[in-house]
Each structure stands twice: as structure tokens, then as C-alpha cells.
Design an enzyme around this catalytic site. Sequence first.
Site, PDB file in Angstrom:
ATOM      1  N   GLY A   1      19.353 -33.641  -1.949  1.00  0.00           N
ATOM      2  CA  GLY A   1      19.655 -32.759  -0.827  1.00  0.00           C
ATOM      3  C   GLY A   1      20.751 -31.747  -1.085  1.00  0.00           C
ATOM      4  O   GLY A   1      21.100 -31.451  -2.233  1.00  0.00           O
TER       5      GLY A   1
ATOM      6  N   GLU B   1       9.402 -10.790  -2.354  1.00  0.00           N
ATOM      7  CA  GLU B   1      10.436  -9.767  -2.479  1.00  0.00           C
ATOM      8  C   GLU B   1      11.842 -10.348  -2.560  1.00  0.00           C
ATOM      9  O   GLU B   1      12.714  -9.774  -3.221  1.00  0.00           O
ATOM     10  CB  GLU B   1      10.345  -8.773  -1.309  1.00  0.00           C
ATOM     11  CG  GLU B   1       9.166  -7.840  -1.361  1.00  0.00           C
ATOM     12  CD  GLU B   1       7.901  -8.392  -0.715  1.00  0.00           C
ATOM     13  OE1 GLU B   1       6.905  -7.646  -0.623  1.00  0.00           O
ATOM     14  OE2 GLU B   1       7.919  -9.580  -0.299  1.00  0.00           O
TER      15      GLU B   1
ATOM     16  N   ASP C   1       0.804  -1.222   0.000  1.00  0.00           N
ATOM     17  CA  ASP C   1       0.000   0.000   0.000  1.00  0.00           C
ATOM     18  C   ASP C   1       0.838   1.274   0.000  1.00  0.00           C
ATOM     19  O   ASP C   1       0.361   2.338  -0.411  1.00  0.00           O
ATOM     20  CB  ASP C   1      -0.983   0.012   1.169  1.00  0.00           C
ATOM     21  CG  ASP C   1      -0.314  -0.064   2.522  1.00  0.00           C
ATOM     22  OD1 ASP C   1       0.789  -0.628   2.619  1.00  0.00           O
ATOM     23  OD2 ASP C   1      -0.904   0.439   3.495  1.00  0.00           O
TER      24      ASP C   1
ATOM     25  N   ASP D   1      18.503 -29.703  -6.395  1.00  0.00           N
ATOM     26  CA  ASP D   1      17.139 -29.888  -5.904  1.00  0.00           C
ATOM     27  C   ASP D   1      16.902 -29.160  -4.579  1.00  0.00           C
ATOM     28  O   ASP D   1      15.832 -28.587  -4.356  1.00  0.00           O
ATOM     29  CB  ASP D   1      16.791 -31.378  -5.780  1.00  0.00           C
ATOM     30  CG  ASP D   1      17.851 -32.193  -5.050  1.00  0.00           C
ATOM     31  OD1 ASP D   1      18.852 -31.622  -4.577  1.00  0.00           O
ATOM     32  OD2 ASP D   1      17.682 -33.430  -4.961  1.00  0.00           O
TER      33      ASP D   1
ATOM     34  N   GLU E   1      26.715 -28.837   1.380  1.00  0.00           N
ATOM     35  CA  GLU E   1      26.725 -28.931   2.844  1.00  0.00           C
ATOM     36  C   GLU E   1      27.173 -30.322   3.281  1.00  0.00           C
ATOM     37  O   GLU E   1      27.902 -30.471   4.280  1.00  0.00           O
ATOM     38  CB  GLU E   1      25.335 -28.625   3.408  1.00  0.00           C
ATOM     39  CG  GLU E   1      24.641 -27.403   2.820  1.00  0.00           C
ATOM     40  CD  GLU E   1      25.350 -26.097   3.124  1.00  0.00           C
ATOM     41  OE1 GLU E   1      26.415 -26.116   3.758  1.00  0.00           O
ATOM     42  OE2 GLU E   1      24.842 -25.049   2.701  1.00  0.00           O
TER      43      GLU E   1
ATOM     44  N   ASN F   1      19.889 -34.851  -6.669  1.00  0.00           N
ATOM     45  CA  ASN F   1      20.839 -35.707  -5.940  1.00  0.00           C
ATOM     46  C   ASN F   1      20.530 -35.748  -4.445  1.00  0.00           C
ATOM     47  O   ASN F   1      21.425 -35.922  -3.618  1.00  0.00           O
ATOM     48  CB  ASN F   1      22.291 -35.276  -6.203  1.00  0.00           C
ATOM     49  CG  ASN F   1      22.522 -33.809  -5.888  1.00  0.00           C
ATOM     50  OD1 ASN F   1      21.647 -33.123  -5.377  1.00  0.00           O
ATOM     51  ND2 ASN F   1      23.708 -33.320  -6.208  1.00  0.00           N
TER      52      ASN F   1
ATOM     53  N   GLY G   1      26.808 -16.312  -2.062  1.00  0.00           N
ATOM     54  CA  GLY G   1      26.456 -17.723  -1.949  1.00  0.00           C
ATOM     55  C   GLY G   1      25.133 -17.998  -1.275  1.00  0.00           C
ATOM     56  O   GLY G   1      25.043 -18.885  -0.429  1.00  0.00           O
TER      57      GLY G   1
ATOM     58  N   HIS H   1       0.764   0.214  10.500  1.00  0.00           N
ATOM     59  CA  HIS H   1       1.151  -1.156  10.161  1.00  0.00           C
ATOM     60  C   HIS H   1       2.518  -1.129   9.466  1.00  0.00           C
ATOM     61  O   HIS H   1       2.942  -0.126   8.918  1.00  0.00           O
ATOM     62  CB  HIS H   1       0.103  -1.799   9.250  1.00  0.00           C
ATOM     63  CG  HIS H   1      -0.082  -1.111   7.939  1.00  0.00           C
ATOM     64  ND1 HIS H   1      -0.722   0.101   7.810  1.00  0.00           N
ATOM     65  CD2 HIS H   1       0.288  -1.455   6.676  1.00  0.00           C
ATOM     66  CE1 HIS H   1      -0.740   0.461   6.548  1.00  0.00           C
ATOM     67  NE2 HIS H   1      -0.133  -0.466   5.833  1.00  0.00           N
ATOM     68  N   HIS H   2       3.200  -2.250   9.473  1.00  0.00           N
ATOM     69  CA  HIS H   2       4.538  -2.426   8.901  1.00  0.00           C
ATOM     70  C   HIS H   2       5.611  -1.664   9.682  1.00  0.00           C
ATOM     71  O   HIS H   2       6.755  -1.565   9.213  1.00  0.00           O
ATOM     72  CB  HIS H   2       4.603  -1.989   7.430  1.00  0.00           C
ATOM     73  CG  HIS H   2       3.737  -2.779   6.510  1.00  0.00           C
ATOM     74  ND1 HIS H   2       3.180  -3.983   6.844  1.00  0.00           N
ATOM     75  CD2 HIS H   2       3.329  -2.514   5.229  1.00  0.00           C
ATOM     76  CE1 HIS H   2       2.460  -4.442   5.829  1.00  0.00           C
ATOM     77  NE2 HIS H   2       2.527  -3.569   4.851  1.00  0.00           N
TER      78      HIS H   2
END
Length: 576
Positions: A482, A60, A38, A453, A486, A480, A422, A123-124
Site C-alpha cells: 500500500g 496523456e 483528430d 506497489d 500516507e 509493502n 510529488g 466535440h472536446h
Amino acid sequence: MSKDIRTQSLTKPVTVAEYLFKRLHQIGIRSVHGLPGDFNLVALDYLPKAGLQWVGSVNELNAAYAADGYARTKGISALLTTFGVGELSAMNGVAGAYSEHVPIVHIVGCPSTISQRNGMFLHHTLGNGDFHVFANMGAQIACESAKLVKPTEIADQIDHAIRECWIRSLPVYIWLPTDMVEKKIEGQRLDTPIDFTEPKNDAAREDYVVDVVLKYLHAAKNPVILVDACAIRHRVLDEVRDLVKKTSLPVYVTPMGKGAVDETSPTYGGVYAGLGSHPDVAARVEGSDLVLSIGSMKSDFNTAGFSYRTSQLNTIDFHSNYCVVRYSEYPNVRMKGVLRKVVERVDLSTMSRGVPINGVVNEVTKNKDDSKAITQAYFWPRIGEYFQPGDFVVTETGTANFGIWESKFPSQVTGITQVLWGSIGWSVGAAQGVALGVKDMGKDNRTILFVGDGSFQLTCQEVSTMIRHNLRVTIFLIYNEGFTIERFIHGMEAEYNDIKKWKYTDVPATFGATDKEVKTFVVKTKDELEKLLLDKDFNERKGLQFVELWMPKDDAPRGLKITTEISAKNNARTEE
């Protein structure tokens, strides 16, 4: 009455929104990413009047990622969000652009100056009457912040912010209160384009640095050129191309510099990333007695865990606003002017051309084993043969960012990665922005996205925007099971690196794509991959294509394995 007098004194009165958006159009932006709220709705009404298309992303964060991709393709972009909830959601994407030197004009629609002055419980907000807290956050990831609250200053503020965004290749933050959107300001200055001329170096200082550079270059026996990301961001690729062409020196790129030079050049030697490099590449770069390093960004993943074995004594660094020759730094001497004069003045009769290189090829046969599985070692050289001149190749943080080191690009391929920041999931939004940027340039070049994925699940909604705008994107989703990067850093079998398997090829249809708008494929073997990559329709199709590509869970590109091993050791360090 005073308002009427002010308006009458203007030669060509225009609203603030008109002025801002016409400036964006003048600098080449044709589409604006963001979401309605708004506090920005009235401003949005003025976009079509300035010849701008509203993109309308699904959130966003994705909009900021898309603005990043658009800017990397078209040179600069615009992002429009609403106060507080909107701008904070975008902040991660804008921070990534800041870290990687990507110019985004971030416009935030905010409460009126009257509401702010009265400390209204809106608001916000945080409910504490502080309307500046979010702008203060945004200022930390912007090279310039402009709060448009005084009509007599607004045109100057807008022009200055946009110029800084371009010259410094960094995001800027523009705060647009609701009661300023339709304020009238002088529009006559729109007849004069913003001056994007880069500041010139002091001639004497520039000549001195050029002389010093040439002194070492003419004396070197085995010089090489190493091109990094800021050569792209700060627009010196023409100078780099001319330097390579004139000197015929061996030229290498970093992971973040992938695509910065013509990889079909006979003097192109490959990707240098310290210990992550192929041994012959590392030997040639590290064995050089002079490295001309252009636009370096020596982050951990860009250097395979800070594993460069080059000496500063044998290095000349060229940067956007300073140069370093060995251990001598020359501030306020920009690389663009220095490189241009080096090209003009280098004496080829006294300069060594270095050690000849063998050239780079896509080593498909060498990496093809007897199994049916599509291994990382096989896939990336093979996909290098699939690429066409003019492609825009987007690689996600993780597997793809490291795998692409093994692909040789044809000429005029643009590589787009986010190695320093990253942020997992960045590439899906970025690919949408890239493809839209290509379309806005009146081209139909392919945008090709490689995403894991796990990463895809973070930002998959942006496929909806690709469909909505009929963009030409081919998505290779690496299935693959996951978060591979990591797993190799820590927790190979840990539950927190696992994800739920989706019906990935159903995603486009879920977001409304018809059979005519999207083609989907599931590829599990080398033979199936080969058949697909040789298919004429697959290579030439204009719309959205989605490929679910199966790869072994415990497999990763060579560069990723090396870098994550070093990263894990760095993470485990303790103070002695």
C-alpha cells in the site's frame, strides 16, 4: 490569388508543422511523447519528415510524466496532445514540470480558426463556444503561451517560445489549429539556430556581487557548499564542480539535489535535509559560519518539514536570476556568471578550507540485522553498492525518494526525483522518458526505477511503452502492501491506504513482453537480494528487468519517518 502571392513571396516556403518540428530536432529532441487525436493527426504526419520519432504513450498523463523524464535526461522535451480531453489529461504532468523547473514544449492540436470563429458546437469542447478556456488553464503552468493563428507571426512565436522554455527551464504551451498545420511560412530562418545564449549580467552589478561573495567567503572559518535542484535545472553543474574542485570545500546536497555532485569526491559530506539529516551532517552544515547555497528549492519534503537550522545571516543564495547575500537581494544577477567569476577570483591563500569531513560510505554492515526480511535501513545502503558509474536512478515519490538519501552514488550517476510536486505514479512514466532519452543520446546506460506497489498501480501501463521501444530499464517494485508514505502521515491501518495485491511479475507479459524481452524476479529475503545483485547477467542485461521486492508493511526509511511526522503536525495545525 492572394494566397498564391503570399506563398510566392517566401524564399524557402515550409509548412508550419515542418518549421516547428525541425526546430525541435535542431535543439536536440529526437522523440516526441503524446497521443493522437483528430485535432493533431495531420501534424503527426510531419514528425518523421523532421527526423523525429513518435513515442505514443498509453495515456496523456503518462506521456507528460515521460516528457518530464526525457527533459531531465536530454535537456528539453516535447509533448503533443489534442485539444481539451488530451491536454487536460496531461496537465498534471506538465504542472509537475513547471513546479520543478523542467523544460517541456507542450504542443496542443486544436480546432481550426474558422471553427472557433463560428463558435461551432464541436466535440472536446464545453459546448459553450469558448475555445480558449483550456489554453487559459495551460497558460497558468507555462512560462510562455503561443497561439499560432497568424502565419506572418508564427515563426517568431515558435522561436521565442522555445527559447523561453530553455532559458527559463519551464514548460511552454503552443496552440496549433488544424488549418495552420500546412500553412506556408518562411523557412529560411531555419538556417539560423535559435540563440540559446543566456542573458548576461550587467558587468558592474555582477562584479559587485562577486566582490561581496568573496569578502564573506575569504573571512569565513568554516564554509560549506549546499547544492539543490535548480543548480541542475539551470545548468550550473560545471561551475559547481569547478568551485568544489578548486576550493576543496565540504559539499552537501539536498534530497532534490541528489546526484548533482560527484559523491566519490573526498569533500562530499552527504544529504542535508534539516532534521532528516544524519546528525553529523546536520551538525556540520548548521555549524557552518557560511553556507554557499546553490539553486535552493526549500519545499517541505526537501527540507524535512522546513526543519533547516541555518541562519540567513550565514547564507549566500545563488539562483537562476538573482542572488541573495545574507539579507541583501540582488535582482537580475544570474548565478551562472557570478559562480564562474567566484571560481576564477577566489584567493585560496586567504580562504579557510573548513572542517575536514570523514567521507560518505554505504553503511551496509551497520544496518544489517539478523532477520531474513529486507528492511529499508539495510536495502538502500546495499543498493548503493549495486549502482554503477553512469546509471540513471529514478525514485518515486514516497519510500524511494527518502530511502535514496542513504545510498552513496558512484561517479556520474544521475539522480531523478520529483520531491516538490510529488505526484504519485510519476516515476513509471518518467523512467520511460529517461531511458528513451538515454537511447536517443546513443548510450546504453542503465535506467533503474524504484517504485512502490501503490504508486505503480497508478501508471503501470507505461511498462507497455518501455517494451514497445525496447528500452533498458530495471524496475525494483517495492511490495509493502500500500501507500507507505500516507500510512506514516495518517492512517497506519486505515483501509484507504491499502491496495489490492497484483501478480506484479505478470504485468510485463500482460503488456506483450516475451521471455526474451523481460526477466522477472521475486525477492523476499536478504540472501535472495544479495544473490540477485551479484548476478553478472542481472547487472549487464540490456532489456527490461522487473524485480518484485518484498519489504515489511510497517517499515520506512529514517528520513521518511521524520518528515512525515513533521508533515502530520503541520496538517493538524489550527489557527489559535
